[in-house]
Design a protein around this motif. Structure first.
Motif, PDB file in Angstrom:
ATOM      1  N   LYS A 121       0.853  -1.200   0.000  1.00 24.10           N
ATOM      2  CA  LYS A 121       0.000   0.000   0.000  1.00 24.10           C
ATOM      3  C   LYS A 121       0.879   1.236   0.000  1.00 24.10           C
ATOM      4  O   LYS A 121       1.847   1.331   0.769  1.00 24.10           O
ATOM      5  N   ALA A 122       0.552   2.205  -0.855  1.00 20.26           N
ATOM      6  CA  ALA A 122       1.369   3.408  -1.003  1.00 20.26           C
ATOM      7  C   ALA A 122       1.179   4.373   0.166  1.00 20.26           C
ATOM      8  O   ALA A 122       0.065   4.557   0.668  1.00 20.26           O
ATOM      9  N   VAL A 123       2.288   5.009   0.582  1.00 22.81           N
ATOM     10  CA  VAL A 123       2.281   6.015   1.638  1.00 22.81           C
ATOM     11  C   VAL A 123       3.335   7.072   1.293  1.00 22.81           C
ATOM     12  O   VAL A 123       4.458   6.730   0.922  1.00 22.81           O
ATOM     13  N   ASN A 124       2.973   8.344   1.408  1.00 25.38           N
ATOM     14  CA  ASN A 124       3.959   9.417   1.340  1.00 25.38           C
ATOM     15  C   ASN A 124       4.493   9.690   2.738  1.00 25.38           C
ATOM     16  O   ASN A 124       3.706   9.823   3.687  1.00 25.38           O
ATOM     17  N   VAL A 125       5.811   9.770   2.873  1.00 25.51           N
ATOM     18  CA  VAL A 125       6.419  10.038   4.180  1.00 25.51           C
ATOM     19  C   VAL A 125       7.284  11.284   4.092  1.00 25.51           C
ATOM     20  O   VAL A 125       7.778  11.644   3.023  1.00 25.51           O
ATOM     21  N   SER A 126       7.487  11.932   5.245  1.00 25.95           N
ATOM     22  CA  SER A 126       8.163  13.234   5.263  1.00 25.95           C
ATOM     23  C   SER A 126       9.673  13.124   5.413  1.00 25.95           C
ATOM     24  O   SER A 126      10.371  14.136   5.338  1.00 25.95           O
ATOM     25  N   VAL A 127      10.207  11.913   5.652  1.00 25.85           N
ATOM     26  CA  VAL A 127      11.642  11.756   5.881  1.00 25.85           C
ATOM     27  C   VAL A 127      12.192  10.677   4.945  1.00 25.85           C
ATOM     28  O   VAL A 127      11.454   9.840   4.429  1.00 25.85           O
ATOM     29  N   GLN A 128      13.489  10.704   4.764  1.00 24.18           N
ATOM     30  CA  GLN A 128      14.159   9.692   3.963  1.00 24.18           C
ATOM     31  C   GLN A 128      14.675   8.571   4.864  1.00 24.18           C
ATOM     32  O   GLN A 128      14.669   8.681   6.081  1.00 24.18           O
ATOM     33  N   GLY A 129      15.125   7.501   4.230  1.00 23.31           N
ATOM     34  CA  GLY A 129      15.709   6.405   4.998  1.00 23.31           C
ATOM     35  C   GLY A 129      14.746   5.283   5.314  1.00 23.31           C
ATOM     36  O   GLY A 129      15.136   4.282   5.921  1.00 23.31           O
ATOM     37  N   GLY A 130      13.474   5.441   4.914  1.00 30.21           N
ATOM     38  CA  GLY A 130      12.485   4.409   5.182  1.00 30.21           C
ATOM     39  C   GLY A 130      12.267   3.510   3.986  1.00 30.21           C
ATOM     40  O   GLY A 130      12.961   3.609   2.964  1.00 30.21           O
ATOM     41  N   SER A 131      11.286   2.619   4.096  1.00 30.68           N
ATOM     42  CA  SER A 131      11.012   1.675   3.026  1.00 30.68           C
ATOM     43  C   SER A 131       9.576   1.192   3.110  1.00 30.68           C
ATOM     44  O   SER A 131       8.955   1.211   4.178  1.00 30.68           O
ATOM     45  N   SER A 132       9.074   0.756   1.979  1.00 32.13           N
ATOM     46  CA  SER A 132       7.813   0.021   1.990  1.00 32.13           C
ATOM     47  C   SER A 132       8.056  -1.347   2.622  1.00 32.13           C
ATOM     48  O   SER A 132       9.177  -1.864   2.616  1.00 32.13           O
ATOM     49  N   VAL A 133       7.003  -1.926   3.177  1.00 32.53           N
ATOM     50  CA  VAL A 133       7.056  -3.293   3.677  1.00 32.53           C
ATOM     51  C   VAL A 133       5.862  -4.055   3.103  1.00 32.53           C
ATOM     52  O   VAL A 133       4.898  -3.451   2.622  1.00 32.53           O
ATOM     53  N   ILE A 134       5.938  -5.363   3.140  1.00 30.72           N
ATOM     54  CA  ILE A 134       4.821  -6.170   2.662  1.00 30.72           C
ATOM     55  C   ILE A 134       3.620  -5.930   3.558  1.00 30.72           C
ATOM     56  O   ILE A 134       3.681  -6.129   4.774  1.00 30.72           O
ATOM     57  N   TRP A 135       2.531  -5.472   2.949  1.00 26.80           N
ATOM     58  CA  TRP A 135       1.302  -5.196   3.691  1.00 26.80           C
ATOM     59  C   TRP A 135       0.641  -6.512   4.113  1.00 26.80           C
ATOM     60  O   TRP A 135       0.304  -6.713   5.274  1.00 26.80           O
ATOM     61  N   PHE A 136       0.475  -7.401   3.151  1.00 19.87           N
ATOM     62  CA  PHE A 136      -0.091  -8.712   3.471  1.00 19.87           C
ATOM     63  C   PHE A 136       0.442  -9.748   2.495  1.00 19.87           C
ATOM     64  O   PHE A 136       0.898  -9.430   1.401  1.00 19.87           O
ATOM     65  N   GLU A 137       0.408 -11.000   2.916  1.00 14.86           N
ATOM     66  CA  GLU A 137       0.737 -12.120   2.045  1.00 14.86           C
ATOM     67  C   GLU A 137      -0.189 -13.271   2.422  1.00 14.86           C
ATOM     68  O   GLU A 137      -0.530 -13.454   3.590  1.00 14.86           O
ATOM     69  N   THR A 138      -0.630 -14.013   1.416  1.00 11.73           N
ATOM     70  CA  THR A 138      -1.562 -15.099   1.677  1.00 11.73           C
ATOM     71  C   THR A 138      -1.504 -16.132   0.561  1.00 11.73           C
ATOM     72  O   THR A 138      -1.210 -15.804  -0.586  1.00 11.73           O
ATOM     73  N   ASN A 139      -1.781 -17.383   0.926  1.00 13.87           N
ATOM     74  CA  ASN A 139      -1.986 -18.418  -0.084  1.00 13.87           C
ATOM     75  C   ASN A 139      -3.455 -18.825  -0.132  1.00 13.87           C
ATOM     76  O   ASN A 139      -3.815 -19.805  -0.776  1.00 13.87           O
ATOM     77  N   GLN A 140      -4.292 -18.036   0.535  1.00 13.09           N
ATOM     78  CA  GLN A 140      -5.729 -18.315   0.591  1.00 13.09           C
ATOM     79  C   GLN A 140      -6.464 -17.535  -0.499  1.00 13.09           C
ATOM     80  O   GLN A 140      -7.297 -16.677  -0.214  1.00 13.09           O
TER      81      GLN A 140
END
Length: 203
Positions: free
Chosen positions: A29-48
């Motif tokens: 899921k997209a997010v705008n952040v005010s600082v550098q040095g961060g990263s996206s992470v996996i929001w969800f994962e499923t085999n269902q």
């Protein structure tokens, strides 16, 4: 709070093949952040997933903190504490890691401030299929303010990678589809092993 739904259509033959080969559905899921040095992470994962699968999300958020201050690729971030929060609110982190949420501005952002001499990792959780799960991981330093503005765009992909929700990802690891939910409540998309991702609507 708005609700959103993405319907994914996959033929039963393709579902069987994908599951036999260990493919999971991953979401970001997209997010705008005010600082550098961060990263996206996996929001969800499923085999269902099935021939028709609905990914349902809500505009309900939490701000979280973690003692994992090294935001390294392919490393999961373990949450230490979290608090329910709304757009236009601020979360203050105490020395002990307790959290206090108050009103703030701007009204389209979540703000987080570390009122301590301790460094943390922070980020947003958003409700997906009834469970709050992380969107991003960002460093926060004592006395500084991080702001998060959620964007109504979702990236989906199918892959055999062993990653879990909360894993730091800096580069796509499989072909995917970016779905824009701005101004709408739902989208319908499809996947075919021979063709890839597609949509009957604007995405």
């Amino acid at each position: 709070m708005a609700n959103f739904s993405i319907n994914i259509a996959i033929s039963q033959e393709n579902v069987t093949t994908l599951k036999q080969q260990g493919f999971k559905l991953f979401g970001f899921k997209a997010v705008n952040v005010s600082v550098q040095g961060g990263s996206s992470v996996i929001w969800f994962e499923t085999n269902q997933y099935l021939a028709s699968t609905d990914v349902k999300s809500e505009e309900k958020y939490q701000a979280y903190i973690s003692q994992d201050t090294q935001i390294s690729p392919q490393t999961p971030i373990q949450e230490s504490n979290s608090a329910d929060i709304e757009l236009g609110q601020r979360m203050t982190i105490s020395t002990t890691g307790s959290l206090n949420v108050t009103k703030d501005r701007p009204t389209n952002a979540v703000s987080v401030v570390a009122d301590t001499w301790v460094s943390w990792t922070t980020g947003l959780n958003q409700l997906v299929d009834g469970v709050p799960k992380p969107l991003c991981a960002v460093p926060i330093l004592s006395g500084f303010l991080d702001q998060f503005v959620p964007i109504k765009k979702v990236l989906l992909m199918l892959a055999t990678r062993p990653f879990v929700s909360g894993t730091v990802i800096v580069q796509a690891f499989s072909p995917g589809i970016l779905i824009d939910l701005t101004g709408v409540g739902s989208r319908k998309i499809s996947f075919d092993i021979g063709i890839g991702w597609g949509s009957t609507e604007q995405t």
